[in-house]
Design an enzyme around this catalytic site. Structure first.
Site, PDB file in Angstrom:
ATOM      1  N   ASP A   1      68.312  85.343 -68.052  1.00 28.42           N
ATOM      2  CA  ASP A   1      68.943  84.533 -69.089  1.00 28.42           C
ATOM      3  C   ASP A   1      67.873  83.691 -69.789  1.00 28.42           C
ATOM      4  OD1 ASP A   1      72.322  83.911 -69.064  1.00 28.42           O
ATOM      5  OD2 ASP A   1      71.037  82.899 -70.516  1.00 28.42           O
TER       6      ASP A   1
ATOM      7  N   HIS B   1      72.671  78.066 -71.997  1.00 29.21           N
ATOM      8  CA  HIS B   1      73.495  79.252 -71.765  1.00 29.21           C
ATOM      9  C   HIS B   1      73.417  79.674 -70.306  1.00 29.21           C
ATOM     10  CE1 HIS B   1      74.341  83.665 -71.781  1.00 29.21           C
ATOM     11  NE2 HIS B   1      75.313  83.284 -72.570  1.00 29.21           N
TER      12      HIS B   1
ATOM     13  N   SER C   1      80.007  86.981 -70.862  1.00 25.27           N
ATOM     14  CA  SER C   1      78.948  86.234 -70.170  1.00 25.27           C
ATOM     15  C   SER C   1      79.503  85.536 -68.942  1.00 25.27           C
ATOM     16  CB  SER C   1      78.343  85.181 -71.100  1.00 25.27           C
ATOM     17  OG  SER C   1      77.630  85.766 -72.139  1.00 25.27           O
TER      18      SER C   1
END
EC number: 3.4.21.-
Length: 915
Positions: free
Chosen positions: A531, A573, A740
């Site tokens: 990520d 994120h 996700s």
């Protein structure tokens, strides 16, 4: 430091030029061997290697990237000889044992026998594998038995001055009554050729008196003076006197002496901002060129030539013993290889080869490519010869993923070459070269991620919030699922319940309440997260493994995500997706709710940073590097909440992971409807998204390659609040959307399943891909089929962890290899043929979804490269009717037409997987 600046400021341009040349070596623009201008040193370096000259040259040229594993053992042995030097309990430097009773450090650490009073050499001051301090032991310094020093300032009247070293004897027993003989000394080799310019070196040290550290990143030797070598590396006060080790040979090459700062015309030390530094300027603000160390060859030369008192002769003889042996061995080997050496001259970087007449140097730009070829010396030699003729320079071809490469097998390779014209056309030209199966450009690609906000007007197709911050949205969540939709996970439930609705939808609640569930951490099962890197949100504090994290963007070992707001730069994120695995149950943040599925086991998630933001991956090679390390470290699970357009490289990577037995859990994708890469390939576990109604999330990708569905719409995750009045960004929670968020659920389930059936899976019958297939089969059998999902496109149903853990692995002989009926060569051809169109459409879809206008250019090409290749123009005319206009025109296709066209191109590629 001022002395160093004053002495070497005048030759600073030489160091800077060498540093620039080093970057060319790292960029593979010039061969490693061409960097070294001392031919004699090259000969001596080669004499230290075993084998025939062509193999030796290849090994040394590859030494910047690859090392034999025995080097790790050598570094471990070397490390044990390093000690921390203290005086009255205060750390003042580093040293290391170079004979059975003598250590070496800097003169500016110990400059006289009187100065040595009250000093101790403390060994074993380091952390163990549990990150706890080991039991150390300290020896008094004995200057009366042996003491030899060379001042750090050169004095023309004093022979061998200016080398900044001190050798001093130690007491025979430590203060803890441990004999000095328990510490193995590292004898110094004074013969040259232990390293050449461009090769890496490491420093084993006690910076600021901290437990022993080793510098492994940015460590190349790139310049020198008569008595010093100059190298990259991070050091701090207290590092003085450390050993500098050549990584290629495992030999000590220098005694670390000082940092080398950049100076102005008056030799004054400068900061990074260009100001003149003062005594109070912190080290991190100094503008460093590199570090410098005293050459061991010079230290040994001084020792050999100095006339010492008779009582020191025996110790002197021991200190010189290894040098004497090396002199004999290397001289003999060097003579034997001299004739062979002449047949293979070192490349001369000073003479640039002429390019082909059809390619003007001013028109050429360098471009990275990835290609597939059989890993065979003859095949690669043929490719290299043909590429040399094409580009007018010898190409540097590297295995993209060496950890799991095998001779004779088709592998991924990287290449950087000068290109004139369209880079995509050049990729097709490369594919015509005998030996190269397929080739594609390795350039920045848009990524596919999830939404962070709830059901705003555009949330079902929203990739991320534009300003990088989120807002709490529980009112909207309750309105949708309590007042309007009446979800069983929300109606008449407390906030602490509906914030964890994803637990109840997947039965994690009942599983984790069972105290008999084996701990994945206790069994050494690890999950790696691909990520953007981690942030310091309180929800995940302590949950990311900061010892094993890696950054493949900046190529260091710190995967921290710098908090950068702005258009489409959304920090955190990885923090949000990671929180679903390791989020703390209790925080001081208001509205705390959902916690990590593996948090109760004190599980640590290993973050691998492969992209700077959630919208862009710089090159696929970063992804390949991350996967390569996972394979090398034998990590069993990867959680990846990012997606790419289908590429040849991602297809090869998915198969690599699968063959290595890695359960690679991948988000199926958002907005684009069709399953993205690498989830689309058989080697991965593709995860689609559901919502609190057990329905599909509208934005979820779907298709026949999806394996399982898990909660992904309106999942409760941590966010950052937009700061006010210049204050620090606040912390809160919000319900976010995306596959996700579905993906970490399956990664956690995989960890629990591997822990539950460890004995069965590790008996040798489930090696490699069979472990992945056993998990996939268990997912299929245990999936909850009572749901409101569409009949097709979402796998066999919603993840049910309780049933999964009751599903024993399928017998090995019943498992079917996912690539059994797949023509990899044909898949590569189709991917290459349609790849540019797929990426172009991918950009336009993301431009529509994220509000960024993109033209017809392939990926993130700059404006002057915006034109599609001739081949892609032809393909466009075939796929796009006249009414739509050109993909390069200012007019855009409608959203529906874009998705339909991308699906058409994507399915051309995906269809090859099913044959």
């Amino acid at each position: 430091m001022e002395y160093v600046a004053d002495r070497y400021g005048k030759v600073q341009p030489v160091f800077e030029e060498a540093a620039k040349k080093l970057q060319k070596v790292k960029a593979k623009e010039i061969p490693l061997l061409s960097f070294e201008d001392d031919l004699e040193r090259v000969k001596l370096r080669m004499a230290r290697e075993e084998g025939e000259m062509p193999i030796i040259m290849e090994r040394i040229n590859g030494g910047v990237d690859f090392q034999d594993s025995y080097i790790l053992e050598m570094l471990s042995v070397l490390s044990k000889a390093v000690c921390r030097i203290t005086q009255h309990g205060r750390p003042i430097g580093t040293g290391f044992l170079i004979s059975d009773n003598v250590i070496i450090t800097n003169n500016h650490v110990i400059d006289s026998p009187e100065r040595a009073r009250g000093m101790l050499a403390e060994f074993n001051y380091e952390l163990d594998r549990n990150k706890e301090i080991k039991k150390s032991f300290s020896f008094k310094l004995d200057a009366e038995r042996f003491f030899l020093t060379s001042s750090y300032m050169a004095d023309p009247e004093v022979p061998y001055s200016g080398l900044d070293f001190t050798m001093i004897a130690l007491a025979e027993k430590s203060q803890e009554d441990i004999p000095l003989s328990t510490v193995k000394p590292i004898y110094l080799d004074g013969i040259r050729g232990k390293i050449i310019k461009g090769e890496s070196c490491v420093i084993i040290q006690h910076p600021r008196g901290m437990p022993k550290k080793i510098v492994l990143k940015n460590t190349a030797f790139f310049s020198e003076t008569r008595t010093r070598i100059v190298y990259e590396s991070d050091t701090l006060p207290g590092s003085s006197g450390s050993m500098v080790v050549a990584l290629g040979t495992g030999e000590i090459i220098a005694l670390h002496h000082a940092g080398l700062p950049r100076t102005d015309s008056q030799n004054r030390i400068l900061t990074r901002s260009g100001a003149v530094a003062t005594a109070s300027t912190p080290d991190e603000e100094i503008d460093w060129i590199g570090n410098e160390g005293i050459k061991i060859s010079r230290v040994i030369n001084a020792l050999n030539n100095l006339d010492l008192p008779p009582e020191m002769h025996e110790i002197k003889k021991k200190l010189l013993h290894k040098t004497t042996l090396s002199q004999e061995e290397i001289s003999s080997d060097s003579d034997r290889k001299e004739a062979s050496f002449k047949k293979y001259p070192v490349p001369d970087s000073g003479k640039e080869q002429k390019p082909q007449p059809s390619m003007k140097p001013s028109d050429r730009k360098r471009q990275d490519y990835i290609f597939t070829a059989k890993n065979n010396p003859e095949v690669l030699s043929t490719i290299s010869t043909l590429l040399s003729a094409r580009y007018g320079e010898e190409p540097i071809i590297k295995l993209s993923m060496p950890a799991f490469a095998a001779a004779g097998r088709v592998e991924l390779f990287t290449l950087n070459v000068p290109v004139m014209g369209n880079i995509e056309d050049e990729a097709r030209n490369l594919s015509t070269i005998p030996g190269i199966i397929n080739a594609e450009t390795d350039i920045p690609l848009q990524l596919n991620t999830g939404s962070d906000q709830g059901d705003s007007a555009q949330s079902k197709f929203e990739g991320i919030v534009e300003d990088g911050y989120g807002k709490p949205n529980e009112d909207e969540f309750l309105k949708k699922y309590r007042d309007e939709r009446q979800s069983i996970y929300v109606v008449d439930k407390t906030p602490q319940y509906h914030r964890k609705w994803n637990w109840y939808a997947t039965s994690f609640d009942s599983v984790l309440a069972d105290k008999k569930v084996p701990s994945p951490k206790g069994l050494g099962i690890k999950i790696v997260q691909f990520d953007t890197g981690f942030t310091d949100h309180a929800k995940v504090a302590g949950g990311f493994d900061k010892e094993l994290d890696m950054d493949f963007v900046d190529q260091d070992d710190d995967a921290a995500d710098s908090f950068t707001s702005g258009i489409l730069k959304h920090p955190g994120h990885a923090t949000r997706t990671g929180s679903l695995l390791i989020g703390n149950e209790v925080t001081l943040i208001a509205e705390n709710g959902n916690c990590g599925l593996l948090a109760q086991f004190d599980f640590k998630l290993i973050p691998y940073r492969i992209c700077k933001s959630v919208i862009l991956i710089r090159r696929q090679q970063e992804l390949a590097d991350a996967l390569n390390l996972c394979i090398a470290q034998r990590y069993p699970i990867i959680s990846m909440s990012l997606g790419l357009p289908p590429t040849m490289a991602t297809a090869a990577m998915a198969k690599k992971a699968y063959d290595a037995g890695i359960i690679w859990c991948c988000a199926a994708g958002n907005v684009v409807q069709v399953v993205v890469a690498p989830a689309v390939y058989p080697g991965t576990i593709a995860v689609a998204a559901s919502n609190p109604m057990d329905e599909e999330w509208e934005g979820s990708s779907r298709g026949s390659t999806v394996d399982i569905t898990a909660p992904g719409e309106d999942v409760y995750v941590p966010i950052f609040l937009e700061p006010k009045d210049g204050q620090k960004a606040g912390e809160s929670f919000s319900y976010g959307n995306g596959t996700s968020y579905a993906t970490p659920h399956v990664a956690a389930a995989a960890a629990l399943w591997l822990a539950k059936y460890e004995d069965i899976l590790n008996n040798g019958n489930y090696r490699g891909w069979k472990k992945v297939e056993a998990f996939r089969k268990a997912l299929d059998v245990s999936a909850r089929r009572k749901n409101r999902l569409p009949k097709v496109g979402f796998g066999h149903g919603i993840l049910d962890v309780d049933k999964l853990l009751k599903t024993t692995p399928e017998k090995p002989d019943k498992l079917i290899y996912a690539y059994e009926n797949m023509d990899e060569g044909r898949l590569g051809e189709v991917t290459q043929a349609y790849g540019e169109m797929a990426k172009t459409l991918w950009n336009k879809i993301h431009g529509w979804a994220f509000g960024i206008a993109r033209g017809g250019q392939e990926s993130y090409a700059s404006s002057h490269e915006a034109e599609l290749s001739d081949y892609s123009k032809m393909l466009e005319r075939t796929l796009v009717t006249g009414k739509h206009g050109s993909l390069e025109s200012s007019g855009d296709l409608s959203q529906g037409e874009l998705l339909k066209l991308f699906s058409k191109v994507h399915q051309k590629i995906e269809s090859e997987i099913k044959k």
